[in-house]
Design an enzyme around this catalytic site. Structure first.
Site, short mmCIF file in Angstrom:
data_model
loop_
_atom_site.label_atom_id
_atom_site.label_comp_id
_atom_site.label_asym_id
_atom_site.label_seq_id
_atom_site.Cartn_x
_atom_site.Cartn_y
_atom_site.Cartn_z
N MET A 26 -1.01 2.35 7.17
CA MET A 26 -0.84 2.52 8.62
C MET A 26 0.61 2.89 8.93
O MET A 26 1.06 2.73 10.07
CB MET A 26 -1.26 1.25 9.35
CG MET A 26 -2.74 0.93 9.14
SD MET A 26 -3.50 -0.01 10.47
CE MET A 26 -2.54 -1.51 10.43
N ASN A 28 4.90 2.84 8.70
CA ASN A 28 5.98 1.86 8.65
C ASN A 28 6.17 1.40 7.20
O ASN A 28 6.14 0.22 6.88
CB ASN A 28 5.69 0.68 9.58
CG ASN A 28 6.95 -0.11 9.86
OD1 ASN A 28 7.01 -1.31 9.64
ND2 ASN A 28 7.99 0.56 10.29
N ALA A 31 8.94 -0.92 0.50
CA ALA A 31 8.88 -0.90 -0.97
C ALA A 31 7.50 -1.29 -1.50
O ALA A 31 7.10 -0.88 -2.59
CB ALA A 31 9.95 -1.82 -1.54
N HIS A 33 4.62 -0.35 -0.24
CA HIS A 33 3.84 0.89 -0.28
C HIS A 33 4.29 1.77 -1.44
O HIS A 33 3.46 2.39 -2.12
CB HIS A 33 3.99 1.67 1.03
CG HIS A 33 3.45 0.95 2.24
ND1 HIS A 33 4.25 0.37 3.17
CD2 HIS A 33 2.18 0.72 2.64
CE1 HIS A 33 3.51 -0.18 4.13
NE2 HIS A 33 2.24 0.01 3.82
N GLN A 57 -9.52 -1.61 13.99
CA GLN A 57 -9.30 -2.89 13.32
C GLN A 57 -8.40 -3.84 14.11
O GLN A 57 -8.04 -4.90 13.62
CB GLN A 57 -8.78 -2.68 11.90
CG GLN A 57 -7.36 -2.16 11.77
CD GLN A 57 -7.05 -1.72 10.35
OE1 GLN A 57 -7.58 -0.72 9.88
NE2 GLN A 57 -6.16 -2.44 9.68
N GLY A 143 -3.15 -2.99 -1.77
CA GLY A 143 -2.24 -4.08 -2.14
C GLY A 143 -2.95 -5.42 -2.20
O GLY A 143 -3.82 -5.72 -1.39
N ASP A 146 -3.00 -8.05 0.96
CA ASP A 146 -4.17 -8.22 1.82
C ASP A 146 -5.36 -8.47 0.90
O ASP A 146 -6.22 -7.61 0.71
CB ASP A 146 -4.37 -6.97 2.68
CG ASP A 146 -3.19 -6.74 3.59
OD1 ASP A 146 -2.92 -7.61 4.43
OD2 ASP A 146 -2.49 -5.73 3.43
N SER A 181 5.91 -6.75 4.33
CA SER A 181 4.84 -6.40 5.27
C SER A 181 5.46 -5.65 6.44
O SER A 181 6.60 -5.96 6.85
CB SER A 181 4.18 -7.69 5.78
OG SER A 181 3.49 -7.43 6.98
N SER A 182 4.71 -4.70 6.98
CA SER A 182 5.24 -3.97 8.14
C SER A 182 5.50 -4.92 9.30
O SER A 182 6.40 -4.70 10.11
CB SER A 182 4.24 -2.90 8.57
OG SER A 182 4.05 -2.01 7.50
O1 PAF Z 1 -3.92 -2.30 4.82
C1 PAF Z 1 -3.78 -1.41 5.67
O2 PAF Z 1 -2.68 -0.88 5.89
C2 PAF Z 1 -4.98 -0.99 6.50
O3 PAF Z 1 -5.84 -2.06 6.73
C3 PAF Z 1 -5.74 0.21 5.89
C4 PAF Z 1 -6.33 -0.14 4.54
C5 PAF Z 1 -4.80 1.39 5.75
C6 PAF Z 1 -6.89 0.60 6.81
O4 PAF Z 1 -6.44 0.96 8.09
#
Ligand code: PAF
Length: 277
Positions: A26, A28, A31, A33, A57, A143, A146, A181-182
């Protein structure tokens, strides 16, 4: 690096790629990501990263509108990370009509995050399925931060026979142990110092279990009490089976210790995995 916003151009770009690895995000980016991207790059010749803040979501009271959108920084980081393609659709592209078809999720989605964020996993699974259908990667990387999301996506890919291998990337932590985390950007300086306590208490539970303690409800309760005394509003601290996310019993050997708690308005989640002999 190519930045592509529409589905037809993305499909045309990927048509002759022999292997594609995908990292949905999503934005933002941080490291954490980048570490998922590194994993993706080890699995395919072409790496695609998507950036899309998925309205489906977020509950109406959540942070959809103020979720940090940092497009140019994100693109710079992706370019430096040698990503091949960035897919950045707008809402009209992913949801040209109201999304009437959504997924019916397994019981696993009703526990933990599912209790506190009803509808969240349906929104996640729906967008992830759409993105997987659009990108059609061989491999997709999610990741472990989550963890429940990762397990639900794994089940979805498995039970719906999606032709994609789901790979997990380890949680990346700041020097003091806070999971990246963002949403950490919302923390002020004092909250940032305190934020590491969630990870510290989860790690303490992991270490106690590793040293032989098996009264999981007691460990959960102690951590909830200690965090509450420090000013946290704890949603859950839970020792679960890694694969099912059902409450763990003393003879389970693959455990996940998960927690979610709020510091002021900011909700953080984290987890540690433990494999017993
Ligand atoms: O983990 C996230 O950033 C989001 O839940 C995802 C998997 C990109 C779905 O919008």
């Amino acid at each position: 690096m190519e930045i592509i916003a529409d589905i037809a151009s993305l499909r045309a770009r990927l048509k002759y790629e022999t292997s594609v690895a995908f990292v949905p995000t999503m934005g933002n980016l941080h490291a954490g990501h980048v570490s998922l991207i590194r994993i993706a790059q080890q699995h395919a010749r072409c790496t695609v990263v998507s950036i899309f803040v998925n309205r489906l979501q977020f509950a109406p009271h959540e942070d959809f509108d103020r979720y940090p959108r940092t497009r140019s920084n994100d693109c710079r980081l992706l370019e430096e990370s040698s990503v091949d393609v960035v897919f950045m659709p707008d809402e009209q592209t992913l949801y040209p009509v109201s999304q009437e078809f959504q997924l019916l999720l397994p019981v696993m989605a009703e526990t933990l995050e599912g209790v506190y964020r009803p509808g969240f996993f349906r929104g996640v699974a729906t967008v992830v399925l759409k993105l997987l259908n659009i990108v059609q990667p061989h491999v997709a990387v999610f990741g472990e931060k989550d963890y429940q999301q990762l397990q639900i996506v794994r089940r979805m890919a498995d039970q719906l026979n999606l032709p994609v291998q789901i790979i997990a990337g380890e949680t990346i932590r700041a020097g003091d142990g806070l999971a990246l985390s963002s949403r950490n950007h919302y923390l002020d300086a004092i909250q940032r110092q305190e934020a590491v306590e969630l990870a510290r208490h989860l790690r303490q539970i992991r270490d106690s279990i590793a040293s032989g303690e098996r009264d999981f409800p007691l460990l959960e309760q102690l951590a909830i009490e200690k965090l509450s005394q420090r000013g946290w509003m704890v949603d859950y601290i839970a020792v679960r089976q890694q694969d099912t996310l059902l409450p763990a019993s003393a003879d389970d050997s693959r455990l996940a210790i998960l927690g979610a708690a709020r510091l002021g308005q900011i909700r953080l989640i984290d987890n540690f995995l433990l494999m017993l002999q």
